[in-house]
Design a protein around this motif. Structure first.
Motif, PDB file in Angstrom:
ATOM      1  N   VAL A  81       0.768  -1.353   0.159  1.00 48.78           N
ATOM      2  CA  VAL A  81       0.140  -0.021   0.030  1.00 48.78           C
ATOM      3  C   VAL A  81       1.005   1.218  -0.132  1.00 48.78           C
ATOM      4  O   VAL A  81       0.647   2.255  -0.795  1.00 48.78           O
ATOM      5  CB  VAL A  81      -0.933  -0.265   1.218  1.00 48.78           C
ATOM      6  N   GLN A  82       1.475   1.426   0.705  1.00 44.93           N
ATOM      7  CA  GLN A  82       2.898   2.473   0.661  1.00 44.93           C
ATOM      8  C   GLN A  82       3.543   2.323  -0.481  1.00 44.93           C
ATOM      9  O   GLN A  82       3.729   4.011  -1.106  1.00 44.93           O
ATOM     10  CB  GLN A  82       3.957   1.972   2.002  1.00 44.93           C
ATOM     11  N   GLN A  83       3.996   1.787  -0.958  1.00 42.07           N
ATOM     12  CA  GLN A  83       4.828   1.353  -2.274  1.00 42.07           C
ATOM     13  C   GLN A  83       3.996   1.923  -3.710  1.00 42.07           C
ATOM     14  O   GLN A  83       3.721   2.899  -3.883  1.00 42.07           O
ATOM     15  CB  GLN A  83       5.754   0.614  -2.352  1.00 42.07           C
ATOM     16  N   MET A  84       2.611   1.496  -3.736  1.00 36.57           N
ATOM     17  CA  MET A  84       1.935   2.201  -4.424  1.00 36.57           C
ATOM     18  C   MET A  84       1.971   3.736  -4.424  1.00 36.57           C
ATOM     19  O   MET A  84       1.355   4.572  -4.786  1.00 36.57           O
ATOM     20  CB  MET A  84      -0.074   1.366  -4.485  1.00 36.57           C
ATOM     21  N   ALA A  85       1.016   3.721  -3.114  1.00 40.32           N
ATOM     22  CA  ALA A  85       1.109   5.767  -3.291  1.00 40.32           C
ATOM     23  C   ALA A  85       1.770   5.987  -3.376  1.00 40.32           C
ATOM     24  O   ALA A  85       2.244   7.117  -3.920  1.00 40.32           O
ATOM     25  CB  ALA A  85       0.430   5.835  -1.515  1.00 40.32           C
ATOM     26  N   ALA A  86       3.153   5.505  -3.001  1.00 42.20           N
ATOM     27  CA  ALA A  86       4.452   6.585  -3.442  1.00 42.20           C
ATOM     28  C   ALA A  86       4.359   6.710  -4.695  1.00 42.20           C
ATOM     29  O   ALA A  86       5.062   7.429  -5.045  1.00 42.20           O
ATOM     30  CB  ALA A  86       5.109   6.005  -3.091  1.00 42.20           C
ATOM     31  N   LEU A  87       4.391   5.476  -5.448  1.00 40.34           N
ATOM     32  CA  LEU A  87       4.548   5.218  -6.899  1.00 40.34           C
ATOM     33  C   LEU A  87       3.341   6.793  -7.992  1.00 40.34           C
ATOM     34  O   LEU A  87       3.769   6.695  -9.434  1.00 40.34           O
ATOM     35  CB  LEU A  87       4.416   4.038  -7.569  1.00 40.34           C
ATOM     36  N   GLN A 128      -9.866  -2.760   3.052  1.00 45.51           N
ATOM     37  CA  GLN A 128     -10.711  -1.479   3.769  1.00 45.51           C
ATOM     38  C   GLN A 128      -9.136  -0.840   4.592  1.00 45.51           C
ATOM     39  O   GLN A 128      -9.285   0.021   4.929  1.00 45.51           O
ATOM     40  CB  GLN A 128     -11.857  -1.503   4.502  1.00 45.51           C
ATOM     41  N   GLN A 129      -9.506  -1.679   5.693  1.00 47.05           N
ATOM     42  CA  GLN A 129      -8.205  -1.039   7.166  1.00 47.05           C
ATOM     43  C   GLN A 129      -6.621  -1.297   6.583  1.00 47.05           C
ATOM     44  O   GLN A 129      -6.455   0.427   7.192  1.00 47.05           O
ATOM     45  CB  GLN A 129      -7.901  -2.581   7.599  1.00 47.05           C
ATOM     46  N   ARG A 130      -6.025  -2.226   5.480  1.00 47.52           N
ATOM     47  CA  ARG A 130      -5.312  -1.894   4.605  1.00 47.52           C
ATOM     48  C   ARG A 130      -5.018  -0.552   4.176  1.00 47.52           C
ATOM     49  O   ARG A 130      -3.877   0.462   3.881  1.00 47.52           O
ATOM     50  CB  ARG A 130      -4.060  -2.977   3.778  1.00 47.52           C
ATOM     51  N   PHE A 131      -5.418  -0.338   3.359  1.00 43.10           N
ATOM     52  CA  PHE A 131      -5.822   1.053   1.642  1.00 43.10           C
ATOM     53  C   PHE A 131      -6.329   2.310   2.461  1.00 43.10           C
ATOM     54  O   PHE A 131      -5.840   3.673   2.215  1.00 43.10           O
ATOM     55  CB  PHE A 131      -6.928   0.442   0.849  1.00 43.10           C
ATOM     56  N   GLU A 132      -7.190   2.744   3.460  1.00 40.20           N
ATOM     57  CA  GLU A 132      -7.612   3.875   3.881  1.00 40.20           C
ATOM     58  C   GLU A 132      -7.051   4.750   4.011  1.00 40.20           C
ATOM     59  O   GLU A 132      -6.958   5.890   4.102  1.00 40.20           O
ATOM     60  CB  GLU A 132      -8.772   3.005   4.455  1.00 40.20           C
ATOM     61  N   GLN A 133      -5.528   4.048   4.661  1.00 36.55           N
ATOM     62  CA  GLN A 133      -4.469   5.374   5.020  1.00 36.55           C
ATOM     63  C   GLN A 133      -3.806   6.438   4.020  1.00 36.55           C
ATOM     64  O   GLN A 133      -3.497   7.176   4.479  1.00 36.55           O
ATOM     65  CB  GLN A 133      -3.731   4.778   5.971  1.00 36.55           C
ATOM     66  N   HIS A 134      -3.831   5.420   3.264  1.00 33.60           N
ATOM     67  CA  HIS A 134      -3.131   6.355   2.039  1.00 33.60           C
ATOM     68  C   HIS A 134      -3.742   6.271   0.637  1.00 33.60           C
ATOM     69  O   HIS A 134      -3.623   7.275  -0.464  1.00 33.60           O
ATOM     70  CB  HIS A 134      -2.155   5.304   1.805  1.00 33.60           C
ATOM     71  N   PHE A 135      -5.016   5.643   0.411  1.00 36.45           N
ATOM     72  CA  PHE A 135      -5.692   5.776  -0.456  1.00 36.45           C
ATOM     73  C   PHE A 135      -7.536   6.602   0.312  1.00 36.45           C
ATOM     74  O   PHE A 135      -8.036   5.991   0.839  1.00 36.45           O
ATOM     75  CB  PHE A 135      -6.520   4.723  -1.246  1.00 36.45           C
ATOM     76  N   ASP A 136      -8.327   6.857  -0.525  1.00 30.41           N
ATOM     77  CA  ASP A 136      -9.603   7.669  -0.304  1.00 30.41           C
ATOM     78  C   ASP A 136     -10.499   6.132  -1.885  1.00 30.41           C
ATOM     79  O   ASP A 136     -10.238   5.795  -2.786  1.00 30.41           O
ATOM     80  CB  ASP A 136     -10.323   8.683  -1.275  1.00 30.41           C
ATOM     81  N   GLU A 167     -13.092   4.814  -3.518  1.00 25.97           N
ATOM     82  CA  GLU A 167     -14.561   4.988  -3.882  1.00 25.97           C
ATOM     83  C   GLU A 167     -15.147   3.882  -4.468  1.00 25.97           C
ATOM     84  O   GLU A 167     -16.406   3.660  -4.577  1.00 25.97           O
ATOM     85  CB  GLU A 167     -13.886   5.803  -5.649  1.00 25.97           C
ATOM     86  N   ILE A 168     -14.831   2.990  -5.411  1.00 25.84           N
ATOM     87  CA  ILE A 168     -15.159   1.536  -5.244  1.00 25.84           C
ATOM     88  C   ILE A 168     -14.353   0.700  -4.253  1.00 25.84           C
ATOM     89  O   ILE A 168     -12.515   0.020  -4.914  1.00 25.84           O
ATOM     90  CB  ILE A 168     -16.088   0.974  -6.804  1.00 25.84           C
ATOM     91  N   MET A 169     -14.786  -0.269  -3.291  1.00 27.99           N
ATOM     92  CA  MET A 169     -14.270  -1.894  -3.905  1.00 27.99           C
ATOM     93  C   MET A 169     -15.806  -2.897  -3.230  1.00 27.99           C
ATOM     94  O   MET A 169     -16.625  -2.806  -2.349  1.00 27.99           O
ATOM     95  CB  MET A 169     -13.909  -1.304  -2.296  1.00 27.99           C
ATOM     96  N   GLU A 170     -15.933  -3.611  -4.762  1.00 27.21           N
ATOM     97  CA  GLU A 170     -17.977  -4.228  -4.448  1.00 27.21           C
ATOM     98  C   GLU A 170     -17.232  -5.262  -5.331  1.00 27.21           C
ATOM     99  O   GLU A 170     -16.620  -5.461  -5.903  1.00 27.21           O
ATOM    100  CB  GLU A 170     -18.596  -3.345  -5.520  1.00 27.21           C
ATOM    101  N   PRO A 171     -17.933  -6.157  -4.919  1.00 26.48           N
ATOM    102  CA  PRO A 171     -18.558  -8.124  -5.868  1.00 26.48           C
ATOM    103  C   PRO A 171     -18.389  -7.254  -7.358  1.00 26.48           C
ATOM    104  O   PRO A 171     -19.955  -6.615  -7.627  1.00 26.48           O
ATOM    105  CB  PRO A 171     -19.130  -8.986  -5.092  1.00 26.48           C
ATOM    106  N   SER A 172     -17.070  -8.044  -7.981  1.00 27.51           N
ATOM    107  CA  SER A 172     -17.315  -7.564  -9.769  1.00 27.51           C
ATOM    108  C   SER A 172     -18.573  -8.632 -10.121  1.00 27.51           C
ATOM    109  O   SER A 172     -18.377  -9.937  -9.739  1.00 27.51           O
ATOM    110  CB  SER A 172     -16.008  -9.011  -9.746  1.00 27.51           C
ATOM    111  N   TYR A 173     -19.326  -8.041 -11.271  1.00 28.06           N
ATOM    112  CA  TYR A 173     -20.514  -8.394 -11.556  1.00 28.06           C
ATOM    113  C   TYR A 173     -20.069  -9.444 -12.916  1.00 28.06           C
ATOM    114  O   TYR A 173     -21.003 -10.160 -12.935  1.00 28.06           O
ATOM    115  CB  TYR A 173     -22.304  -7.313 -12.281  1.00 28.06           C
ATOM    116  N   ASN A 174     -19.591  -8.618 -13.705  1.00 27.26           N
ATOM    117  CA  ASN A 174     -18.838  -9.255 -14.666  1.00 27.26           C
ATOM    118  C   ASN A 174     -17.112 -10.540 -14.820  1.00 27.26           C
ATOM    119  O   ASN A 174     -16.599 -10.484 -15.830  1.00 27.26           O
ATOM    120  CB  ASN A 174     -18.835  -8.428 -15.617  1.00 27.26           C
ATOM    121  N   SER A 175     -16.777 -10.651 -13.835  1.00 25.88           N
ATOM    122  CA  SER A 175     -15.377 -11.462 -13.321  1.00 25.88           C
ATOM    123  C   SER A 175     -15.970 -12.321 -14.603  1.00 25.88           C
ATOM    124  O   SER A 175     -16.927 -12.975 -14.791  1.00 25.88           O
ATOM    125  CB  SER A 175     -15.979 -12.069 -12.098  1.00 25.88           C
TER     126      SER A 175
END
Length: 201
Positions: A129-135, A166-174, A176-184
């Motif tokens: 999460v930290q590296q992704m936010a940094a890049l 949610q717990q891991r990402f919310e510190q560095h990201f807002d 917007e969508i994190m929902e079951p994929s309907y078209n997997s």
């Protein structure tokens, strides 16, 4: 696993064609996302980390996206991709450890996540999460899929839950969508979350 051993592990998996998770095609939810992007997005800097056979990178290239970077630390899938797409810019094929990419050298408008998060040791998820936010450039996006499933195993792919993500990402990201994929893909129906997150400024 140490990084070197991990690279060897994945290299062997590709050499032995032991890649049961590989769908052999572009992931349908990601294809749908790419297909609705405006023409102006085709020059944006896009990263696909741990890309493996990189069907999404190939599809982006076929659709005229000109600034896509593929990163994987196993040389085998990169070599195979270069053979399939000889006109793909070599400078955008990077055999390296995602965690060692320098944010001073690399900055992206968005990142496409497809089976990379689930391939790394869960102990490194906060580091991911930290590296992704940094890049990512300020206010830029992480798009993709995460497994909403417990695989009950000690080797990749590693699953997880929406609450954990949610717990891991919310510190560095807002988020917007994190929902079951309907078209997997049928093989993954009911086990994927589609994510769209924006890095906090």
């Amino acid at each position: 696993m140490e990084n070197v051993n991990q690279a060897e592990f994945w290299q062997q998996r590709y050499e032995q064609d032991s890649i049961g998770w590989d769908m052999g095609q572009v992931s349908p939810p990601l294809k749908a996302y790419i297909d609705q992007l405006p023409e102006s997005a085709k020059e944006q800097a896009i990263l696909v980390p741990g890309a493996g056979n990189a069907y999404e990178v190939g599809y982006l290239h076929e659709q005229g996206f000109t600034n896509v970077t593929l990163v994987d630390f196993a040389p085998a899938p990169i070599a195979a991709f270069a053979e399939r797409y000889p006109d793909f810019p070599v400078k955008h094929l990077i055999c390296a450890d995602f965690f060692e990419l320098s944010p001073e050298q690399y900055q992206f408008d968005w990142v496409l996540e497809q089976t990379f998060f689930c391939a790394i040791n869960p102990s490194r998820r906060d580091e991911y999460v930290q590296q992704m936010a940094a890049l990512l450039k300020p206010n830029s996006k992480l798009i993709g899929l995460l497994f909403d499933k417990d695989f009950g195993r000690e080797e990749p792919p590693f699953g997880g839950t929406k609450a954990e993500y949610q717990q891991r990402f919310e510190q560095h990201f807002d988020i917007e969508i994190m929902e079951p994929s309907y078209n997997s893909h049928p093989a993954r129906q009911g086990s994927e979350l589609f994510i769209k997150m924006r890095v906090k400024a």
